[in-house]
Structures are given as structure tokens and as C-alpha cells.
Design a protein around this motif. Structure first.
Motif, PDB file in Angstrom:
ATOM      1  N   TYR A 110       0.820  -1.219   0.000  1.00  0.00           N
ATOM      2  CA  TYR A 110       0.000   0.000   0.000  1.00  0.00           C
ATOM      3  C   TYR A 110       0.852   1.267   0.000  1.00  0.00           C
ATOM      4  O   TYR A 110       0.332   2.365   0.154  1.00  0.00           O
ATOM      5  N   ASP A 130      -5.038   7.595   0.241  1.00  0.00           N
ATOM      6  CA  ASP A 130      -5.012   6.367  -0.563  1.00  0.00           C
ATOM      7  C   ASP A 130      -5.095   5.130   0.317  1.00  0.00           C
ATOM      8  O   ASP A 130      -5.781   4.156  -0.018  1.00  0.00           O
ATOM      9  N   ALA A 179      -8.626   4.560   1.660  1.00  0.00           N
ATOM     10  CA  ALA A 179      -9.486   4.015   0.601  1.00  0.00           C
ATOM     11  C   ALA A 179      -9.188   2.531   0.376  1.00  0.00           C
ATOM     12  O   ALA A 179     -10.112   1.716   0.213  1.00  0.00           O
ATOM     13  N   ALA A 180      -7.914   2.169   0.392  1.00  0.00           N
ATOM     14  CA  ALA A 180      -7.527   0.774   0.177  1.00  0.00           C
ATOM     15  C   ALA A 180      -8.025  -0.123   1.319  1.00  0.00           C
ATOM     16  O   ALA A 180      -8.515  -1.232   1.077  1.00  0.00           O
ATOM     17  N   LYS A 194     -10.582   0.494   3.222  1.00  0.00           N
ATOM     18  CA  LYS A 194     -12.051   0.448   3.104  1.00  0.00           C
ATOM     19  C   LYS A 194     -12.482  -0.578   2.057  1.00  0.00           C
ATOM     20  O   LYS A 194     -13.471  -1.299   2.239  1.00  0.00           O
ATOM     21  N   ASP A 195     -11.730  -0.689   0.962  1.00  0.00           N
ATOM     22  CA  ASP A 195     -12.078  -1.608  -0.130  1.00  0.00           C
ATOM     23  C   ASP A 195     -11.573  -3.034   0.087  1.00  0.00           C
ATOM     24  O   ASP A 195     -11.985  -3.944  -0.634  1.00  0.00           O
ATOM     25  N   HIS A 196     -10.683  -3.222   1.038  1.00  0.00           N
ATOM     26  CA  HIS A 196     -10.076  -4.539   1.271  1.00  0.00           C
ATOM     27  C   HIS A 196     -11.101  -5.495   1.891  1.00  0.00           C
ATOM     28  O   HIS A 196     -11.876  -5.105   2.772  1.00  0.00           O
ATOM     29  N   ASP A 197     -11.094  -6.737   1.454  1.00  0.00           N
ATOM     30  CA  ASP A 197     -12.008  -7.752   1.994  1.00  0.00           C
ATOM     31  C   ASP A 197     -11.378  -8.397   3.232  1.00  0.00           C
ATOM     32  O   ASP A 197     -10.641  -9.373   3.134  1.00  0.00           O
TER      33      ASP A 197
END
Length: 174
Positions: free
Chosen positions: A36, A47, A50-51, A53-56
């Protein structure tokens, strides 16, 4: 009359401590912050948020999540906090560091929780080989934890041990 075979190890009173039995039950998963970083040097807050937040994070369900950075970069402490906040609902445990570092701390805690009263004046063998590699620090920790209490401390298997410590005999007073 047939001679009876005697299992001398079984009747010796030796207590075997198998550190491998205390291996963590959950699987390990990793979260490397290097993935990251901008140019593998800098963590940009916007950034990174956001990463995360989008990570599973559900992929870490019931696992020990090891969070670290394999790049030589300065990582702000809040970055670890963001990962922990996102992973907490899923992971069984979250640790900042590598698997080796986690295992050193895990075994230190396990050994500190061993009740020395269970080993008072006993001959104790710390099992030395198995399917998993136990950190060397665990053998150091178990020695220092049990030595004040045991009659003797050995490494290996009950049938073939390496003597580590033997309580000195107290001379009888005249």
C-alpha cells in the motif's frame, strides 16, 4: 516362567512437556503494508484509507492476522490502527509483526502461564522434535521458568535426553 518386560521410561516418573501442543490453533494470514506504499516508500493517508475500506477483511475470519511492512519504510502508527479496526470483526487475533515474532511472544505467554507447582521436584523432559519448529526462545523461557522448581530438566525424548539442569543435592548436616 517368562520374563516380563518393563518399560523403564513409563515407570521413571519423568514428565514430558511438549511445547508443540501449545502451537496456535488458528491459521496465520498476513497483511503487508508494503503493498500500500507509494513507490514502496511513503504511505499516503487518503489512498491508504481508501484501500483499507475496499479490502475484503472477511478473508481473515478466525485467523491470526500478522500485520507488518516488509519494505524499509517509516509507517505511522495510525496505519496499524486502521488495519486493526477493519480486521477486528473477523480475525481471531491481530499482531503487529511477523510469524516468527508472534510465535516468540505466544510461547513466552504460554510458558509464563505454566503452573510451576505441577513440576516441583519432578524430572522434566522438554520434547525437542516434532512436526513444527518451536522458537529457540521458548526453550530458553521454559528453562528459566521451571529450573527453580524441578529436580532435573532435560531436552529430547524420555528414552534419549540431553541433561540441561540437575538440582544440587543438599548435604546432610552433621
Amino acid at each position: 516362567m517368562a520374563d516380563l518386560l518393563t518399560n523403564r521410561v513409563a515407570v521413571s516418573g519423568i514428565v514430558t512437556l511438549k511445547l508443540e501442543e501449545h502451537w496456535p490453533r488458528q491459521a496465520f494470514a498476513t497483511f503487508d503494508l508494503k503493498d500500500y506504499l507509494f513507490m514502496e516508500l511513503i504511505l499516503k493517508e487518503k489512498d491508504f484509507r481508501a484501500a483499507v475500506k475496499d479490502h475484503d477483511f472477511s478473508q481473515y475470519e478466525d485467523k491470526i492476522l500478522l500485520v507488518f511492512c516488509s519494505a524499509d519504510a517509516i509507517i505511522p502508527n495510525w496505519a496499524y490502527m486502521l488495519v486493526a479496526a477493519a480486521a477486528t470483526p473477523y480475525a481471531a487475533d491481530i499482531y503487529q509483526g511477523t510469524e516468527a515474532e508472534f510465535l516468540r511472544q505466544h510461547y513466552r505467554k504460554v510458558i509464563q502461564n505454566l503452573d510451576p507447582e505441577n513440576f516441583v521436584d519432578k524430572r522434566v523432559v522438554i520434547k525437542g522434535c516434532g512436526e513444527r519448529t518451536i522458537p529457540a526462545s521458548a526453550y530458553l523461557d521454559v528453562t528459566t521458568h521451571l529450573q527453580p522448581h524441578v529436580k532435573s530438566l532435560m531436552f529430547g525424548e524420555p528414552c534419549s535426553t540431553v541433561p540441561v539442569y540437575k538440582k544440587p543435592r543438599v548435604a546432610a548436616s552433621k
